[in-house]
Design a protein around this motif. Structure first.
Motif, PDB file in Angstrom:
ATOM      1  N   VAL A  23       5.008   0.335   7.715  1.00  0.00           N
ATOM      2  CA  VAL A  23       5.475   1.721   7.601  1.00  0.00           C
ATOM      3  C   VAL A  23       6.979   1.792   7.864  1.00  0.00           C
ATOM      4  CG1 VAL A  23       5.262   4.047   8.530  1.00  0.00           C
ATOM      5  CG2 VAL A  23       3.247   2.630   8.330  1.00  0.00           C
ATOM      6  N   ALA A  24       7.399   1.202   8.986  1.00  0.00           N
ATOM      7  CA  ALA A  24       8.800   1.340   9.393  1.00  0.00           C
ATOM      8  C   ALA A  24       9.733   0.703   8.369  1.00  0.00           C
ATOM      9  CB  ALA A  24       9.000   0.711  10.771  1.00  0.00           C
ATOM     10  N   PRO A  33     -10.558   0.888   2.314  1.00  0.00           N
ATOM     11  CA  PRO A  33      -9.367   1.639   1.915  1.00  0.00           C
ATOM     12  C   PRO A  33      -9.554   2.181   0.497  1.00  0.00           C
ATOM     13  CG  PRO A  33      -8.818  -0.640   2.502  1.00  0.00           C
ATOM     14  CD  PRO A  33     -10.251  -0.468   2.759  1.00  0.00           C
ATOM     15  N   GLY A  34      -9.518   3.486   0.353  1.00  0.00           N
ATOM     16  CA  GLY A  34      -9.893   4.127  -0.907  1.00  0.00           C
ATOM     17  C   GLY A  34      -8.974   3.847  -2.069  1.00  0.00           C
ATOM     18  N   ASN A  35      -7.699   3.522  -1.794  1.00  0.00           N
ATOM     19  CA  ASN A  35      -6.772   3.362  -2.916  1.00  0.00           C
ATOM     20  C   ASN A  35      -6.749   1.942  -3.476  1.00  0.00           C
ATOM     21  OD1 ASN A  35      -5.667   2.330  -0.661  1.00  0.00           O
ATOM     22  ND2 ASN A  35      -3.691   3.339  -0.837  1.00  0.00           N
ATOM     23  N   LEU A  36      -7.619   1.079  -2.930  1.00  0.00           N
ATOM     24  CA  LEU A  36      -7.688  -0.288  -3.468  1.00  0.00           C
ATOM     25  C   LEU A  36      -8.759  -0.357  -4.551  1.00  0.00           C
ATOM     26  CD1 LEU A  36      -7.599  -2.754  -0.447  1.00  0.00           C
ATOM     27  CD2 LEU A  36      -5.870  -2.425  -2.177  1.00  0.00           C
ATOM     28  N   ARG A  37      -8.556  -1.265  -5.499  1.00  0.00           N
ATOM     29  CA  ARG A  37      -9.596  -1.537  -6.484  1.00  0.00           C
ATOM     30  C   ARG A  37     -10.511  -2.633  -5.940  1.00  0.00           C
ATOM     31  NH1 ARG A  37      -7.381   1.123 -10.854  1.00  0.00           N
ATOM     32  NH2 ARG A  37      -5.176   1.349 -10.484  1.00  0.00           N
ATOM     33  N   VAL A  38     -11.716  -2.719  -6.499  1.00  0.00           N
ATOM     34  CA  VAL A  38     -12.699  -3.659  -5.967  1.00  0.00           C
ATOM     35  C   VAL A  38     -12.173  -5.099  -6.009  1.00  0.00           C
ATOM     36  CG1 VAL A  38     -15.013  -4.589  -6.229  1.00  0.00           C
ATOM     37  CG2 VAL A  38     -14.635  -2.163  -6.549  1.00  0.00           C
ATOM     38  N   ASN A  39     -11.610  -5.488  -7.156  1.00  0.00           N
ATOM     39  CA  ASN A  39     -11.150  -6.886  -7.223  1.00  0.00           C
ATOM     40  C   ASN A  39      -9.935  -7.131  -6.331  1.00  0.00           C
ATOM     41  OD1 ASN A  39      -9.439  -5.493  -8.837  1.00  0.00           O
ATOM     42  ND2 ASN A  39      -9.986  -6.539 -10.741  1.00  0.00           N
ATOM     43  N   GLU A  40      -9.132  -6.084  -6.100  1.00  0.00           N
ATOM     44  CA  GLU A  40      -8.010  -6.239  -5.168  1.00  0.00           C
ATOM     45  C   GLU A  40      -8.518  -6.455  -3.748  1.00  0.00           C
ATOM     46  OE1 GLU A  40      -4.514  -3.504  -7.149  1.00  0.00           O
ATOM     47  OE2 GLU A  40      -6.079  -2.560  -5.990  1.00  0.00           O
ATOM     48  N   LEU A  41      -9.571  -5.709  -3.417  1.00  0.00           N
ATOM     49  CA  LEU A  41     -10.160  -5.840  -2.078  1.00  0.00           C
ATOM     50  C   LEU A  41     -10.707  -7.257  -1.886  1.00  0.00           C
ATOM     51  CD1 LEU A  41     -11.130  -4.358   0.554  1.00  0.00           C
ATOM     52  CD2 LEU A  41     -13.297  -4.071  -0.608  1.00  0.00           C
ATOM     53  N   GLY A  47       9.571   9.879  10.165  1.00  0.00           N
ATOM     54  CA  GLY A  47       8.989   8.705  10.826  1.00  0.00           C
ATOM     55  C   GLY A  47       7.733   9.080  11.599  1.00  0.00           C
ATOM     56  N   THR A  48       7.805  10.186  12.331  1.00  0.00           N
ATOM     57  CA  THR A  48       6.659  10.619  13.138  1.00  0.00           C
ATOM     58  C   THR A  48       5.476  10.973  12.253  1.00  0.00           C
ATOM     59  OG1 THR A  48       8.306  11.625  14.561  1.00  0.00           O
ATOM     60  CG2 THR A  48       6.031  12.148  15.033  1.00  0.00           C
ATOM     61  N   ILE A  49       5.731  11.820  11.252  1.00  0.00           N
ATOM     62  CA  ILE A  49       4.633  12.302  10.407  1.00  0.00           C
ATOM     63  C   ILE A  49       4.018  11.153   9.609  1.00  0.00           C
ATOM     64  CG2 ILE A  49       4.041  13.861   8.506  1.00  0.00           C
ATOM     65  CD1 ILE A  49       4.755  15.421  10.930  1.00  0.00           C
ATOM     66  N   PHE A  50       4.872  10.318   9.032  1.00  0.00           N
ATOM     67  CA  PHE A  50       4.377   9.180   8.248  1.00  0.00           C
ATOM     68  C   PHE A  50       3.585   8.215   9.118  1.00  0.00           C
ATOM     69  CE2 PHE A  50       5.246   7.510   4.004  1.00  0.00           C
ATOM     70  CZ  PHE A  50       5.717   8.651   3.396  1.00  0.00           C
ATOM     71  N   ASP A  73       0.837  -1.189   0.000  1.00  0.00           N
ATOM     72  CA  ASP A  73       0.000   0.000   0.000  1.00  0.00           C
ATOM     73  C   ASP A  73       0.879   1.249   0.000  1.00  0.00           C
ATOM     74  OD1 ASP A  73      -2.255   1.557   0.207  1.00  0.00           O
ATOM     75  OD2 ASP A  73      -2.264   1.500   2.387  1.00  0.00           O
ATOM     76  N   LEU A  74       1.910   1.229   0.863  1.00  0.00           N
ATOM     77  CA  LEU A  74       2.805   2.378   0.962  1.00  0.00           C
ATOM     78  C   LEU A  74       3.689   2.506  -0.263  1.00  0.00           C
ATOM     79  CD1 LEU A  74       3.702   2.155   4.671  1.00  0.00           C
ATOM     80  CD2 LEU A  74       3.106   4.257   3.512  1.00  0.00           C
ATOM     81  N   MET A  75       4.109   1.348  -0.767  1.00  0.00           N
ATOM     82  CA  MET A  75       4.987   1.363  -1.940  1.00  0.00           C
ATOM     83  C   MET A  75       4.259   1.971  -3.148  1.00  0.00           C
ATOM     84  SD  MET A  75       8.033   0.456  -1.780  1.00  0.00           S
ATOM     85  CE  MET A  75       8.701   0.780  -0.194  1.00  0.00           C
ATOM     86  N   ARG A  76       2.934   1.836  -3.118  1.00  0.00           N
ATOM     87  CA  ARG A  76       2.168   2.376  -4.239  1.00  0.00           C
ATOM     88  C   ARG A  76       1.926   3.865  -4.090  1.00  0.00           C
ATOM     89  NH1 ARG A  76      -2.615  -1.469  -5.880  1.00  0.00           N
ATOM     90  NH2 ARG A  76      -3.675  -0.197  -4.356  1.00  0.00           N
ATOM     91  N   SER A  77       2.025   4.335  -2.851  1.00  0.00           N
ATOM     92  CA  SER A  77       1.751   5.761  -2.663  1.00  0.00           C
ATOM     93  C   SER A  77       2.964   6.573  -3.110  1.00  0.00           C
ATOM     94  CB  SER A  77       1.426   6.046  -1.207  1.00  0.00           C
ATOM     95  OG  SER A  77       2.610   6.134  -0.468  1.00  0.00           O
ATOM     96  N   ARG A  78       2.700   7.760  -3.542  1.00  0.00           N
ATOM     97  CA  ARG A  78       3.746   8.629  -4.090  1.00  0.00           C
ATOM     98  C   ARG A  78       4.822   8.919  -3.056  1.00  0.00           C
ATOM     99  NH1 ARG A  78       0.761  13.214  -4.857  1.00  0.00           N
ATOM    100  NH2 ARG A  78      -0.952  11.836  -5.382  1.00  0.00           N
ATOM    101  N   TRP A  79       4.435   9.002  -1.787  1.00  0.00           N
ATOM    102  CA  TRP A  79       5.340   9.557  -0.785  1.00  0.00           C
ATOM    103  C   TRP A  79       6.585   8.724  -0.562  1.00  0.00           C
ATOM    104  CZ3 TRP A  79       5.267  14.356  -0.080  1.00  0.00           C
ATOM    105  CH2 TRP A  79       4.094  15.058  -0.290  1.00  0.00           C
TER     106      TRP A  79
END
Lengths: 260, 240
Positions: free
Chosen positions: A94-95, B85-93, A58-61, A11-17
């Protein structure tokens, strides 16, 4: 726990941050090497940046991730998964991803510059190890704050305050006491006081490894005597482990009693 | 069988569950009713272990749920508000939940029934409330578990989907499952429920069939009967 870790991590790896963070370190690494033209000097500059920035990120994330994944957490709580595993998995997600950004972002430019041929490799490894420790410590602290505060604004405020205290205010108070009690022997006191702040502990650990303890002044001698030895190194690493384990333990404990 | 014995839960000063005692037998549809804030969701969440009761005992098939999590393998839960979780797609969920539960799931016929195919590749944050609710239903019904807990399943559904939902609930009932459902739509409750559990101020105020309720309150209309039991409550309150 492994599965939660996996999902949080991806999930995190997919986020831009994560990428922004990674690219920032990559750019910082290249820039410092380009400006300093010397590995050891770059390591020192890097330390100053890492020691302040890593805890902040670390804190903010940590706090943002916890609040943002509330829906995910609630979904998981109704599934046949142990509670502590949900929170530990998310925390580690996260960590680990933050540490990975740090280690890869800084590692790549230094390795390209010829880290393995230089004698700065141990200093650099220590830098990365303490950086990873700081990430784990401050993410755990942030998760603790988030878990105890339903109100996002409040939680965010406390988290920033925590960072400010550890990174700035603690040093101020520390210096103030040193000046005020100048007449007394303060070596033991300052040694123990350092243990109560992971940022200070990491800084001193690296400084002494880098052999620039002369900068530390008269207490530096005591520090050198302690931290310079293997006993000192392992004690301080032990304290860093303690700083990681205690918040994680509280995280598990509090999450067991919480209502959702 | 779910048996709950003297369950207490308060949030701060607010006593939500107050010495609640109830036994729910196996098989059938049980409607948990009550005014807003009467503790319906808290009761459901206590059964699921999401809310930790202050005291009291909850056991499912004579096994206490406290500090336990494996029993949730046998429960399908549909939360009140579909939050994903908003960033997931339906089939992923769907894939993720299947992976987490490690249980065979039959999702294809449900996707078909609710016409969810065009949304499978969409992110959950972009879905409308009704579509999210359909996904919510899908996640709860795709597994085969002996206990289903549905918290306000009708919210946001269009009439066609509501009919499908009722059919699905009936089919589960015929398969001998226990279904706990909360709703504020009395027509829906009257249509599906075998038994009513009426909660008021954190206690079970009435438990029995719809016919019994009508008899007790001497009302012909179910909606009026429900209104009447809360009225009766006011009277008994005065007597105290």
């Amino acid at each position: 726990m492994g599965k939660i870790l996996k999902y949080s991590f991806f999930d995190l790896m997919r986020s831009r941050w994560s990428y922004v963070y990674f690219i920032f370190y990559l750019a910082l690494g290249f820039m410092l090497l380009f400006l300093n033209n010397d590995l050891s000097k770059a390591v020192i500059t890097m330390m100053n940046v890492i020691i302040v920035l890593v805890p902040l990120i670390g804190t903010i994330f940590g706090i943002m991730y916890y609040y943002n994944s509330r829906e995910f957490t609630e979904l998981l709580l109704a599934q046949p998964i142990k509670r502590s595993n949900i929170f530990l998995g998310q925390y580690l997600g996260v960590a680990v991803s933050l540490s990975l950004s740090l280690v890869l972002g800084l590692g790549i430019p230094f390795v390209l510059y010829g880290l393995f041929q230089s004698n700065a490799i141990w200093d650099f490894s220590l830098l990365l190890i303490t950086g990873a420790f700081l990430t784990f410590i401050f993410t755990a602290l942030a998760f603790n704050i988030a878990l105890s505060n339903e109100n996002k604004i409040k939680g965010f405020g406390y988290a920033v305050l925590l960072w400010l205290f550890m990174a700035v205010i603690f040093d101020g108070l520390f210096l103030l006491t040193l000046v005020m009690f100048e007449q007394y022997p303060l070596d033991k006191f300052s040694l123990i006081a350092t243990m109560f702040n992971p940022i200070d502990l990491s800084r001193i650990l690296i400084l002494l490894k880098l052999d620039i303890s002369a900068l530390l002044g008269y207490t530096g001698a005591v520090f050198k005597q302690f931290f310079g030895t293997n006993l000192g190194l392992f004690t301080s690493l032990g304290v860093l482990v303690l700083w990681t384990v205690l918040p994680v333990w509280r995280l598990v404990w509090v999450s067991k009693k919480k209502d959702f | 069988m779910i048996s709950i014995h003297s369950l207490y839960k308060s949030f701060g000063q607010n006593k939500v569950l107050n010495a609640l005692d109830v036994t729910i037998q196996e098989g059938g549809i049980f409607a948990i009713l009550g005014p807003n804030g009467s503790g319906k969701t808290t009761l459901i969440k206590s059964i699921l272990g999401m809310v930790i009761p202050d005291s009291g005992e909850i056991s499912i098939n004579d096994v206490s749920v406290r500090e336990s999590w494996k029993y949730r393998q046998k429960i399908n839960y549909m939360p009140q508000i579909a939050q994903f979780p908003g960033n997931l797609r339906v089939n992923e969920l769907i894939r993720m939940i299947k992976d987490l539960r490690q249980k065979p799931a039959v999702e294809a016929p449900l996707i078909n029934k609710f016409n969810l195919e065009p949304f499978l590749d969409k992110k959950l944050s972009t879905l409308s409330g009704g579509t999210k609710q359909k996904v919510n239903i899908l996640l709860a019904f795709m597994f085969d578990s002996p206990l289903l807990i549905l918290d306000e399943p009708t919210t946001g559904l269009d009439p066609a989907s509501l009919i499908i939902l009722k059919e699905m609930i009936h089919r589960e009932r015929q398969a001998g499952k226990t279904i706990l459902v909360t709703s504020h739509i009395m027509q829906f409750v009257e249509e599906i429920a075998d038994e009513i559990i009426y909660l008021l101020e954190g206690k079970i105020y009435f438990k029995g069939s719809i016919a019994e309720l009508k008899l007790k309150t001497s009302q012909d209309n179910f909606e009026h009967a429900i209104a009447a039991i809360s009225m009766n409550k006011e009277e008994s309150w005065v007597k105290y």
